[in-house]
Design a protein around this motif. Structure first.
Motif, short mmCIF file in Angstrom:
data_model
loop_
_atom_site.label_atom_id
_atom_site.label_comp_id
_atom_site.label_asym_id
_atom_site.label_seq_id
_atom_site.Cartn_x
_atom_site.Cartn_y
_atom_site.Cartn_z
N LEU A 1 -6.58 16.46 -41.41
CA LEU A 1 -6.69 17.23 -39.85
C LEU A 1 -7.43 17.18 -38.84
CD1 LEU A 1 -4.36 18.15 -38.39
CD2 LEU A 1 -4.85 20.51 -39.81
N MET A 2 -7.77 16.27 -37.95
CA MET A 2 -8.95 16.25 -37.32
C MET A 2 -9.21 16.88 -36.23
SD MET A 2 -10.03 12.56 -36.94
CE MET A 2 -11.92 12.78 -36.38
N HIS A 3 -7.31 17.75 -35.76
CA HIS A 3 -7.73 18.66 -34.71
C HIS A 3 -6.26 19.20 -34.43
CE1 HIS A 3 -8.26 20.38 -30.70
NE2 HIS A 3 -7.37 19.31 -30.07
N HIS A 4 -6.39 20.50 -34.32
CA HIS A 4 -4.61 20.32 -33.39
C HIS A 4 -5.55 21.19 -32.64
CE1 HIS A 4 -1.54 24.36 -34.60
NE2 HIS A 4 -0.91 23.15 -34.64
N SER A 5 -3.79 21.57 -31.72
CA SER A 5 -3.68 22.35 -30.42
C SER A 5 -2.08 22.49 -30.57
CB SER A 5 -4.29 22.21 -29.65
OG SER A 5 -3.71 20.71 -28.86
N THR A 6 -1.63 23.01 -29.71
CA THR A 6 -0.26 23.14 -28.68
C THR A 6 -0.07 23.00 -27.90
OG1 THR A 6 -0.11 25.18 -30.58
CG2 THR A 6 1.63 24.64 -28.72
N VAL A 7 1.02 21.96 -27.34
CA VAL A 7 1.15 21.18 -26.00
C VAL A 7 2.69 22.55 -25.39
CG1 VAL A 7 -0.41 19.71 -26.26
CG2 VAL A 7 2.11 18.97 -26.96
N LEU A 8 3.12 22.05 -24.36
CA LEU A 8 4.20 22.41 -23.67
C LEU A 8 5.04 20.99 -23.13
CD1 LEU A 8 6.62 24.19 -23.24
CD2 LEU A 8 4.90 24.45 -20.73
N HIS A 9 5.63 20.79 -23.31
CA HIS A 9 6.41 19.92 -23.38
C HIS A 9 7.50 18.95 -22.62
CE1 HIS A 9 6.22 17.32 -27.25
NE2 HIS A 9 6.54 18.88 -27.14
N GLN A 10 8.32 17.46 -22.30
CA GLN A 10 9.49 18.22 -21.96
C GLN A 10 10.15 17.12 -23.70
OE1 GLN A 10 11.55 18.05 -19.00
NE2 GLN A 10 10.49 19.70 -19.13
N TYR A 11 10.91 17.84 -23.82
CA TYR A 11 11.75 17.71 -25.16
C TYR A 11 13.14 17.27 -25.56
CZ TYR A 11 11.46 17.22 -30.50
OH TYR A 11 11.75 16.51 -30.97
N PRO A 12 13.61 16.51 -25.61
CA PRO A 12 15.43 16.46 -25.81
C PRO A 12 16.12 17.59 -26.39
CG PRO A 12 13.70 14.85 -27.73
CD PRO A 12 12.81 15.88 -27.14
N HIS A 13 16.69 18.24 -26.17
CA HIS A 13 17.67 19.27 -26.97
C HIS A 13 19.39 18.92 -26.69
CE1 HIS A 13 13.93 21.50 -25.01
NE2 HIS A 13 14.47 22.91 -26.36
N CYS A 14 19.86 19.12 -27.36
CA CYS A 14 21.38 19.59 -27.37
C CYS A 14 22.15 20.35 -25.93
CB CYS A 14 21.74 20.05 -29.09
SG CYS A 14 23.90 19.87 -28.53
N TRP A 15 23.03 19.39 -25.65
CA TRP A 15 23.59 19.46 -23.92
C TRP A 15 24.54 21.08 -24.06
CZ3 TRP A 15 28.87 17.24 -22.81
CH2 TRP A 15 29.70 16.98 -24.37
N ARG A 16 24.96 21.90 -25.70
CA ARG A 16 25.90 22.00 -25.71
C ARG A 16 25.18 22.99 -26.36
NH1 ARG A 16 28.68 22.01 -22.62
NH2 ARG A 16 29.78 23.53 -23.85
N CYS A 17 24.24 23.69 -27.76
CA CYS A 17 23.79 24.54 -28.40
C CYS A 17 22.44 24.97 -27.85
CB CYS A 17 23.52 24.28 -29.46
SG CYS A 17 22.39 22.93 -30.32
N LYS A 18 21.76 24.11 -26.88
CA LYS A 18 20.49 24.27 -25.87
C LYS A 18 19.04 23.74 -27.57
CE LYS A 18 22.48 24.36 -22.44
NZ LYS A 18 23.41 23.58 -21.37
#
Length: 929
Positions: free
Chosen positions: A384-401
């Motif tokens: 592991l050379m680097h770890h951070s957190t990003v906020l991005h657009q991600y696919p979700h289920c249309w029913r349970c979200k």
């Protein structure tokens, strides 16, 4: 003497007041009693068809404002066409299968679908769906929507299910249906595969990591000692399935030095990589083109397998390192490029999202929870050379979200490539409203992958395929499909789950490959979009059930999200089976938002409940709201917006009330004035009315309902209330009841009302019915306004020259009105009848006004007008900037107010028998006694 008794005052007991919530149910009952749908269909029998095919909502809850928008738009379309010369039947429908209903049924009945038998579970789902079909039906009817409510279509109907598997069989016969292993969207919460149309994108926090893979065999190109290829990913949990690293064949890659170690990354991304990883720039140990590095072997950081360097055009330089982690079991692009290199497809996650034994160290862990364990393993191994957190657009289920992921499993697919070009050709033949919809769906079809049509659920139409018990060969042909169709029509699709395979097959069927006569059956059901996507045949072409319908539809009308949903699935099945689009036109509307443009949600507290609005304001307010805005973009709704709509409704209603109130003694059969007996202003009003008809009916035909709304609203508030009706009040109230002047005004008012009630009928369903009920005359013996015809413009009533003249007169009137308002503010006068207006006009304007100078007091609603030449005006007179040759002065009318008409006249008192009346009123009163 009380002279008010001699006035023709409007009727005041007309019941059309602002009590819609109480009055509307009376009209619902009336329509039901006379069977309005049947009456309209009988009236229009034999006329050209106009078919709006209803996109079925899910029967899984009460309706919301989005339902109101959709259903009212459809009702406006159908009602207009049924009044405009078409036979426009409307069969409403419901989507009664699928995950949305399963979820709600599980919640409502407290079910565990893994512990209840399939037939019992399906019965519960059916009960739930039918309950909400009944609930929503009543809610739609309460909106005033007219349709064949006693015979709607439901996707659970046996004949619908039979037709659906027939479409599936036709597609299979043409070679469009296949079973294959490939990554599909998977929802671990719902435990099923999803189609692209069932995925929506939303924000998600993910780990962003850089991982180094040691070079094991550099193929004589890369050194092996202390050399690494660096990947970047936001899905650490997919690393157990990694089998390759993909490079772009044409990109330049550099081998960066950092102490004793060397790292391969794309040249254009090296600076960002060094900065992110916190490494010093030690220069480069080599430069390579992607093609040179093909088949170099790296070691997996922890799985003990080889990770091969491969080439793919999907690699980009947007972010990361240009070296793409590749796991064919968890990504479509990875899967496609992996097939070229014959890579293994490792998919170590089960239906519930838990790692299987194939996941090694992470077996038993939920895939998202495993992110932490994967990071720990990478860290412990020094990868592991680097770890951070990003906020991005991600696919979700249309029913349970919940987030979804790609999972390679065997599924049934429809091969879009088999009929992609014919679909694209058909798209170009359809009218798309708005026009941008054409390119949107064209692009979606051009770029979409094969349609995953299998679902690992119970509540739906089964995939009608059998498997040979001995060799596993699939069995589906026209013989098996036709046999199943007969069973489905008789018993419904429940029979598939209730009986063994042998009882579902025609007699004597054997496996064509091995000759075995024993079979098992498919356990998956069809994608619910296949249900609704075949409704064009299961409804429009099901003549034994709905003989009034015809195929294809003239119009599909749904929200803009259906370009990838119902519009798309319907188009796919139709072209695959018939070679033709199932619709001639497609209209899309936006979504309901609040005043700030935010999606309505309970958490934000900005939801407008249609049931509450109907209870407080009435359904016609919601219907008017639907028509008031351009539906092609999102529609805002809030209490304040609905209050504005109700104010607009009040103005329209009050105009109609005034018209009705003053027609109480008018019989159109015998009191109608001849055209030549109309006053000039009456003919102006008639001309304006014809323009209204032209513009409003054209807007209806073009589905421009906001134009209809604004055109009618402006006509009522400006042309009628502020001008014509205001000007003719004196004539209506004070002239002899049967005088030609009053009958002329009533003739125009009747024509206006007759036009308005019909133009309003598609939008204000209840209000127009009430107007129709109280209109004078027999109305052609028609029990309801919905049985009337749309008005057509009377071309001979159009008079451009007269309109031009009155446009100028009304401009002068507008300036006089402003002067009267100023005099009122200065306490010079109270009511406008307390004024005399002096008009100082330039030569050209004087010549224009002089022939009608005797009528100017009536036009301005004052007691007198003196027309004088410009130049003689006092300094206090009001100069009019917009009309330079006009100056206006206002002065009190003085004494001599007529007790009957309230106008000031020097002749008041001249008649000894009626000393408080002006000569005109005295004459009228004498004639009445």
């Amino acid at each position: 003497m009380d002279y008010s008794q001699t006035l023709n005052l409007p009727k005041t007991d007309f019941p059309m007041r602002a009590n819609l919530p109480e009055r509307e149910p009376e009209f619902l009952k009336f329509w039901e009693e006379i069977d309005i749908y049947r009456k309209v269909q009988e009236k229009n029998s034999g006329r050209p068809k106009f078919i709006l095919h209803d996109g079925p909502p899910y029967a899984n809850g009460h309706i919301h404002l989005g339902h109101v928008l959709n259903k009212v738009l459809k009702d406006i379309v159908v009602k207009f066409h049924s009044m405009a010369g078409y036979d426009a039947p409307y069969v409403p429908g419901w989507d009664t299968h699928g995950l949305p209903i399963e979820q709600q049924a599980i919640k409502a009945f407290g079910l565990n679908r893994h512990e209840i038998d399939p037939v019992g579970f399906r019965n519960k789902c059916k009960d739930f769906a039918l309950k909400f079909v009944d609930i929503q039906r009543e809610e739609f009817k309460r909106l005033g929507v007219r349709g064949m409510w006693e015979k709607p279509y439901l996707t659970l109907m046996p004949h619908f299910e039979a037709r659906q598997i027939g479409v599936f069989g036709d597609m299979a016969e043409k070679g469009y249906i296949y079973k294959g292993l490939k990554p599909v969207y998977w929802c671990a919460t719902c435990e099923t595969a999803l189609a692209e149309a069932e995925v929506e994108y939303g924000d998600k926090h993910s780990s962003s990591i850089y991982v180094r893979f040691p070079v094991k065999d550099g193929k004589g190109i890369l050194p092996e000692k202390d050399t690494y290829v660096v990947i970047w990913t936001t899905t650490p949990w997919t690393l157990p399935a990694n089998v390759a690293i993909c490079l772009h064949p044409d990109f330049e890659y550099v081998l960066l030095r950092s102490g004793q170690e060397k790292y391969l990354v794309a040249k254009e991304l090296k600076d960002n990589f060094l900065e992110t990883a916190g490494l010093p720039d030690g220069g480069t140990a080599g430069n390579y083109k992607g093609t040179e590095l093909e088949l170099v072997e790296c070691g997996h950081p922890f799985a003990g397998r080889t990770s091969l360097l491969i080439l793919g055009d999907h690699v980009t330089l947007d972010q990361g390192t240009g070296c793409v982690h590749t796991a064919p079991g968890h990504g479509m692009e990875d899967f496609v490029v992996g097939k070229k290199y014959n890579l293994p497809v490792i998919s170590p996650v089960d239906a519930k999202g838990r790692f299987t034994e194939e996941g090694g160290l992470f077996a038993g862990q939920f895939y998202l929870d495993a992110n932490k364990a994967v990071l720990e393993e990478l860290k412990n191994g020094g990868s592991l050379m680097h770890h951070s957190t990003v906020l991005h657009q991600y696919p979700h289920c249309w029913r349970c979200k919940k987030p979804v992921f790609f999972r390679a499993t065997e599924q049934w697919f429809a091969s879009i490539d088999g009929f992609r070009q014919p679909i694209l050709d058909e798209i170009r033949k359809v009218r798309w409203i708005p026009a941008w919809g054409e390119e949107r769906i064209y692009s979606m079809v051009a770029n979409r992958g094969d349609w995953c049509i299998s679902r690992q659920r119970s509540w739906g139409v089964p995939i009608p395929i059998f498997y040979c018990r001995d060799c596993g060969k699939e069995l589906i042909n026209q013989k098996t499909i036709k046999h199943l169709q007969g069973l489905f029509r008789q018993h419904g699709s429940d029979i598939w789950f209730a009986r063994p395979a042998q009882e579902l097959l025609p007699a004597g069927v054997a496996c064509q490959q091995c000759g075995c006569r024993e079979f098992t059956k498919e356990t998956d059901i069809m994608d619910v979009w296949f249900d609704s996507g075949t409704s064009h045949l299961g409804v429009l072409d099901e003549k034994s059930v709905w003989p009034d319908l015809s195929w294809p539809a003239d119009l599909y009308l749904e929200g803009s999200d259906q370009h990838r949903g119902w519009f798309n699935s319907s188009l796919s099945t139709s072209v695959a089976v018939t070679g033709q689009a199932p619709y001639r036109a497609v209209l899309t509307h936006g979504f309901v938002v609040d005043e700030q443009g935010r999606k309505q949600s309970k958490s934000l507290g900005n939801v407008v409940d249609p049931a509450k609005v109907i209870k407080q304001m009435g359904a016609d307010i919601l219907r008017l709201w639907v028509s008031s805005a351009d539906y092609r973009s999102d529609l805002a709704a809030s209490p304040s917006i609905l209050k504005q709509v109700s104010e607009a409704y009040r103005k329209i209603r009050n105009t109609c009330r005034f018209l009705l109130g003053n027609l109480y003694d008018f019989n159109p059969a015998k009191d109608r004035a001849r055209r030549e007996d109309l006053l000039e202003i009456d003919r102006w009003a008639q001309a304006r009315l014809q323009k209204l008809v032209r513009k409003a009916t054209a807007a209806y035909r073009d589905y421009e309902y906001h134009v209809v709304y604004h055109t009618i609203h402006d006509f009522c508030t400006i042309d009628m209330s502020a001008l014509y009706l205001d000007i003719i009040k004196d004539r209506l109230y004070t002239m002899p009841a049967a005088s030609s002047e009053r009958r002329a005004a009533q003739t125009v008012m009747y024509d206006v009302l007759s036009v308005l009630v019909r133009l309003l009928a598609p939008v204000l369903a209840f209000t127009s019915e009430e107007i129709w009920r109280h209109m004078p005359g027999d109305k052609g013996g028609l029990a309801s306004v919905q049985l009337a015809e749309m008005p057509e413009a009377v071309e001979e009533y159009l008079d451009p020259e007269l309109e031009q003249k009155w446009e100028r007169l009304l401009a002068v009137r507008g300036e006089v009105t402003k002067a009267l308002e100023a005099a009122r503010r200065d306490k010079l006068i109270g009511n406008s009848l307390e004024a005399v207006v002096d008009i100082y006009a330039g030569p050209e304007l004087y010549a224009f006004l002089q022939p009608i100078s005797a009528d100017l007091a009536t036009l301005f609603i004052v007691s007198g007008v003196d027309l004088k030449a410009l130049g003689s005006e006092p300094a206090s007179a009001r100069k009019i900037e917009s009309i330079p040759e006009l100056t206006v002065a206002v002065r009190p009318a003085g004494t001599g107010k007529c007790e009957r008409c309230w106008m000031y006249h020097e002749g008041v008192g001249a008649d000894a028998a009626h000393p408080t009346l002006c000569p005109r009123c005295a004459g009228v009163v004498r004639s009445n006694f």
